[in-house]
Design a protein around this motif. Structure first.
Motif, PDB file in Angstrom:
ATOM      1  N   LEU A  26      -2.328   0.783 -21.574  1.00  0.00           N
ATOM      2  CA  LEU A  26      -2.733   2.348 -21.863  1.00  0.00           C
ATOM      3  C   LEU A  26      -4.404   2.195 -22.355  1.00  0.00           C
ATOM      4  O   LEU A  26      -5.050   3.057 -22.044  1.00  0.00           O
ATOM      5  N   ALA A  27      -4.302   1.402 -23.549  1.00  0.00           N
ATOM      6  CA  ALA A  27      -5.794   1.258 -24.007  1.00  0.00           C
ATOM      7  C   ALA A  27      -6.948   1.010 -23.099  1.00  0.00           C
ATOM      8  O   ALA A  27      -8.000   1.277 -23.165  1.00  0.00           O
ATOM      9  N   ASP A  28      -6.689   0.004 -22.144  1.00  0.00           N
ATOM     10  CA  ASP A  28      -7.728  -0.139 -21.159  1.00  0.00           C
ATOM     11  C   ASP A  28      -7.858   0.907 -19.960  1.00  0.00           C
ATOM     12  O   ASP A  28      -8.809   1.245 -19.624  1.00  0.00           O
ATOM     13  N   VAL A  29      -6.903   1.756 -19.867  1.00  0.00           N
ATOM     14  CA  VAL A  29      -7.166   2.885 -18.984  1.00  0.00           C
ATOM     15  C   VAL A  29      -7.658   3.818 -19.564  1.00  0.00           C
ATOM     16  O   VAL A  29      -8.817   4.492 -19.020  1.00  0.00           O
ATOM     17  N   GLN A  69      -2.487  26.095 -25.524  1.00  0.00           N
ATOM     18  CA  GLN A  69      -3.286  26.350 -23.899  1.00  0.00           C
ATOM     19  C   GLN A  69      -2.189  26.093 -22.991  1.00  0.00           C
ATOM     20  O   GLN A  69      -2.506  25.957 -22.001  1.00  0.00           O
ATOM     21  N   GLY A  70      -1.010  26.060 -23.525  1.00  0.00           N
ATOM     22  CA  GLY A  70       0.233  25.716 -22.576  1.00  0.00           C
ATOM     23  C   GLY A  70       0.364  24.249 -22.113  1.00  0.00           C
ATOM     24  O   GLY A  70       0.760  23.906 -20.725  1.00  0.00           O
ATOM     25  N   ARG A  71      -0.394  23.343 -22.622  1.00  0.00           N
ATOM     26  CA  ARG A  71      -0.366  22.049 -22.036  1.00  0.00           C
ATOM     27  C   ARG A  71       0.604  21.043 -22.516  1.00  0.00           C
ATOM     28  O   ARG A  71       0.834  21.174 -23.927  1.00  0.00           O
ATOM     29  N   GLY A  72       1.508  20.367 -21.964  1.00  0.00           N
ATOM     30  CA  GLY A  72       2.332  19.250 -22.700  1.00  0.00           C
ATOM     31  C   GLY A  72       1.571  18.017 -23.308  1.00  0.00           C
ATOM     32  O   GLY A  72       0.286  17.910 -23.048  1.00  0.00           O
ATOM     33  N   ILE A  73       2.188  17.630 -24.106  1.00  0.00           N
ATOM     34  CA  ILE A  73       1.701  16.442 -24.871  1.00  0.00           C
ATOM     35  C   ILE A  73       2.554  15.217 -24.670  1.00  0.00           C
ATOM     36  O   ILE A  73       3.954  15.385 -24.743  1.00  0.00           O
ATOM     37  N   THR A  74       1.953  14.002 -24.311  1.00  0.00           N
ATOM     38  CA  THR A  74       2.571  12.514 -24.327  1.00  0.00           C
ATOM     39  C   THR A  74       2.241  11.705 -25.710  1.00  0.00           C
ATOM     40  O   THR A  74       0.899  11.625 -25.611  1.00  0.00           O
ATOM     41  N   VAL A  75       3.007  11.187 -26.304  1.00  0.00           N
ATOM     42  CA  VAL A  75       2.793  10.276 -27.439  1.00  0.00           C
ATOM     43  C   VAL A  75       3.225   8.876 -26.885  1.00  0.00           C
ATOM     44  O   VAL A  75       4.213   8.787 -26.518  1.00  0.00           O
ATOM     45  N   ALA A  76       2.378   8.001 -27.040  1.00  0.00           N
ATOM     46  CA  ALA A  76       2.453   6.713 -26.505  1.00  0.00           C
ATOM     47  C   ALA A  76       1.548   5.779 -27.228  1.00  0.00           C
ATOM     48  O   ALA A  76       0.498   6.274 -27.515  1.00  0.00           O
ATOM     49  N   PRO A  77       2.189   4.464 -27.647  1.00  0.00           N
ATOM     50  CA  PRO A  77       1.143   3.588 -28.298  1.00  0.00           C
ATOM     51  C   PRO A  77       0.228   3.190 -27.425  1.00  0.00           C
ATOM     52  O   PRO A  77       0.374   2.935 -26.266  1.00  0.00           O
ATOM     53  N   VAL A  78      -1.022   2.646 -28.055  1.00  0.00           N
ATOM     54  CA  VAL A  78      -2.146   2.420 -26.982  1.00  0.00           C
ATOM     55  C   VAL A  78      -1.909   0.940 -26.494  1.00  0.00           C
ATOM     56  O   VAL A  78      -2.476   0.695 -25.509  1.00  0.00           O
ATOM     57  N   ASP A  79      -0.919   0.189 -27.240  1.00  0.00           N
ATOM     58  CA  ASP A  79      -0.544  -1.032 -26.168  1.00  0.00           C
ATOM     59  C   ASP A  79       0.454  -0.911 -25.292  1.00  0.00           C
ATOM     60  O   ASP A  79       1.068  -1.756 -24.550  1.00  0.00           O
ATOM     61  N   GLN A  80       0.775   0.496 -25.047  1.00  0.00           N
ATOM     62  CA  GLN A  80       2.066   0.615 -24.112  1.00  0.00           C
ATOM     63  C   GLN A  80       1.506   0.115 -22.751  1.00  0.00           C
ATOM     64  O   GLN A  80       0.355   0.249 -22.248  1.00  0.00           O
ATOM     65  N   ALA A  81       2.326  -0.610 -22.018  1.00  0.00           N
ATOM     66  CA  ALA A  81       2.212  -1.066 -20.781  1.00  0.00           C
ATOM     67  C   ALA A  81       2.269   0.099 -19.570  1.00  0.00           C
ATOM     68  O   ALA A  81       3.711   0.553 -19.864  1.00  0.00           O
ATOM     69  N   LEU A  82       1.723   0.225 -18.624  1.00  0.00           N
ATOM     70  CA  LEU A  82       1.893   1.363 -17.645  1.00  0.00           C
ATOM     71  C   LEU A  82       2.258   0.522 -16.419  1.00  0.00           C
ATOM     72  O   LEU A  82       1.402  -0.530 -15.927  1.00  0.00           O
ATOM     73  N   ARG A 104       9.297   3.392 -29.188  1.00  0.00           N
ATOM     74  CA  ARG A 104       7.851   3.154 -28.889  1.00  0.00           C
ATOM     75  C   ARG A 104       7.544   3.710 -27.523  1.00  0.00           C
ATOM     76  O   ARG A 104       6.442   3.548 -27.017  1.00  0.00           O
ATOM     77  N   ALA A 105       8.568   4.283 -26.995  1.00  0.00           N
ATOM     78  CA  ALA A 105       8.395   4.511 -25.339  1.00  0.00           C
ATOM     79  C   ALA A 105       7.525   5.899 -25.333  1.00  0.00           C
ATOM     80  O   ALA A 105       7.606   6.798 -26.377  1.00  0.00           O
ATOM     81  N   PRO A 106       7.069   6.015 -24.435  1.00  0.00           N
ATOM     82  CA  PRO A 106       6.307   7.476 -24.347  1.00  0.00           C
ATOM     83  C   PRO A 106       7.124   8.307 -24.388  1.00  0.00           C
ATOM     84  O   PRO A 106       8.132   8.332 -23.838  1.00  0.00           O
ATOM     85  N   HIS A 107       6.756   9.521 -24.990  1.00  0.00           N
ATOM     86  CA  HIS A 107       7.584  10.724 -25.283  1.00  0.00           C
ATOM     87  C   HIS A 107       6.626  11.939 -24.903  1.00  0.00           C
ATOM     88  O   HIS A 107       5.695  12.258 -25.593  1.00  0.00           O
ATOM     89  N   THR A 108       7.249  12.588 -23.981  1.00  0.00           N
ATOM     90  CA  THR A 108       6.573  13.892 -23.525  1.00  0.00           C
ATOM     91  C   THR A 108       7.147  15.116 -23.861  1.00  0.00           C
ATOM     92  O   THR A 108       8.492  15.181 -23.796  1.00  0.00           O
ATOM     93  N   VAL A 109       6.397  16.112 -24.544  1.00  0.00           N
ATOM     94  CA  VAL A 109       6.861  17.384 -25.010  1.00  0.00           C
ATOM     95  C   VAL A 109       6.097  18.263 -24.260  1.00  0.00           C
ATOM     96  O   VAL A 109       4.910  18.501 -24.310  1.00  0.00           O
ATOM     97  N   LEU A 110       6.744  19.382 -23.605  1.00  0.00           N
ATOM     98  CA  LEU A 110       6.265  20.580 -23.095  1.00  0.00           C
ATOM     99  C   LEU A 110       6.168  21.623 -24.229  1.00  0.00           C
ATOM    100  O   LEU A 110       6.816  21.495 -25.139  1.00  0.00           O
ATOM    101  N   PRO A 111       5.149  22.303 -23.951  1.00  0.00           N
ATOM    102  CA  PRO A 111       5.042  23.536 -25.039  1.00  0.00           C
ATOM    103  C   PRO A 111       6.047  24.547 -24.986  1.00  0.00           C
ATOM    104  O   PRO A 111       6.763  24.567 -24.041  1.00  0.00           O
ATOM    105  N   PRO A 112       6.388  25.339 -25.764  1.00  0.00           N
ATOM    106  CA  PRO A 112       7.466  26.206 -25.928  1.00  0.00           C
ATOM    107  C   PRO A 112       7.303  27.506 -25.061  1.00  0.00           C
ATOM    108  O   PRO A 112       6.071  27.638 -24.821  1.00  0.00           O
TER     109      PRO A 112
END
Length: 172
Positions: free
Chosen positions: A116-119, A63-76, A6-14
């Protein structure tokens, strides 16, 4: 079944965006969700929500942008929240202390945590507020004739609009 991380996971474009461009173009032309086909040939329908996310991911990566997948209840942390919003950490702390974004302090801790949901909710509220203000300013500019003013008359029309806005604010 393996545990889900459930940790945020960032993936950069190929580095070679050609395959991502092909996928994004393919998904743009689909009008309804497709299906996934596994290596064993098993086909599973793709729910609309997953299909929509896949389209957004493919478009962003194209578009060359990376993506981060995180649950909305993730604490930042405050730094992660500030980075997400594109502001400094001290500016974020001011927003937290002003009550504009909810936060928590873990028991016995002195560090703030922000959901994260509040942000995201704060970010959306800011976007909505900006759109509303821009619409109002555009309406005021049109009413003041700024769109019709020539270059020579523009400064005078702008000054008149500012005076009328300031007068209106003082009367309100």
């Amino acid at each position: 079944m393996p545990a889900v991380d459930r940790a945020p996971h960032t993936v950069l474009p190929p580095t070679d965006l050609e395959a991502m461009l092909d996928l994004s173009t393919f998904l743009d032309h689909q009008t309804e969700p497709a299906a996934l086909v596994g290596p064993d040939g098993q086909t599973v329908p793709l729910p609309l929500e997953a299909f929509t996310v896949l389209k957004e991911v493919a478009d962003a990566m194209r578009q060359g942008r990376g993506i981060t997948v995180a649950p909305v209840d993730q604490a930042l942390t405050t730094q992660e929240a500030a980075d997400f919003l594109g502001i400094s950490r001290p500016t974020l702390v001011k927003l937290l202390e002003a009550g504009q974004i909810p936060f928590e302090r873990p028991a016995g801790g002195r560090h703030r945590r922000v959901r994260l949901a509040d942000v995201v909710a704060y970010q959306e509220a800011q976007r909505t507020q900006r759109r509303t203000l821009l619409d109002e300013m555009g309406g005021e500019a049109a009413a003041a004739g700024l769109y019709d003013a020539s270059a020579e008359n523009y400064a005078e029309a702008l000054a008149d609009a500012r005076r009328s806005r300031t007068t209106g604010l003082h009367e309100a």
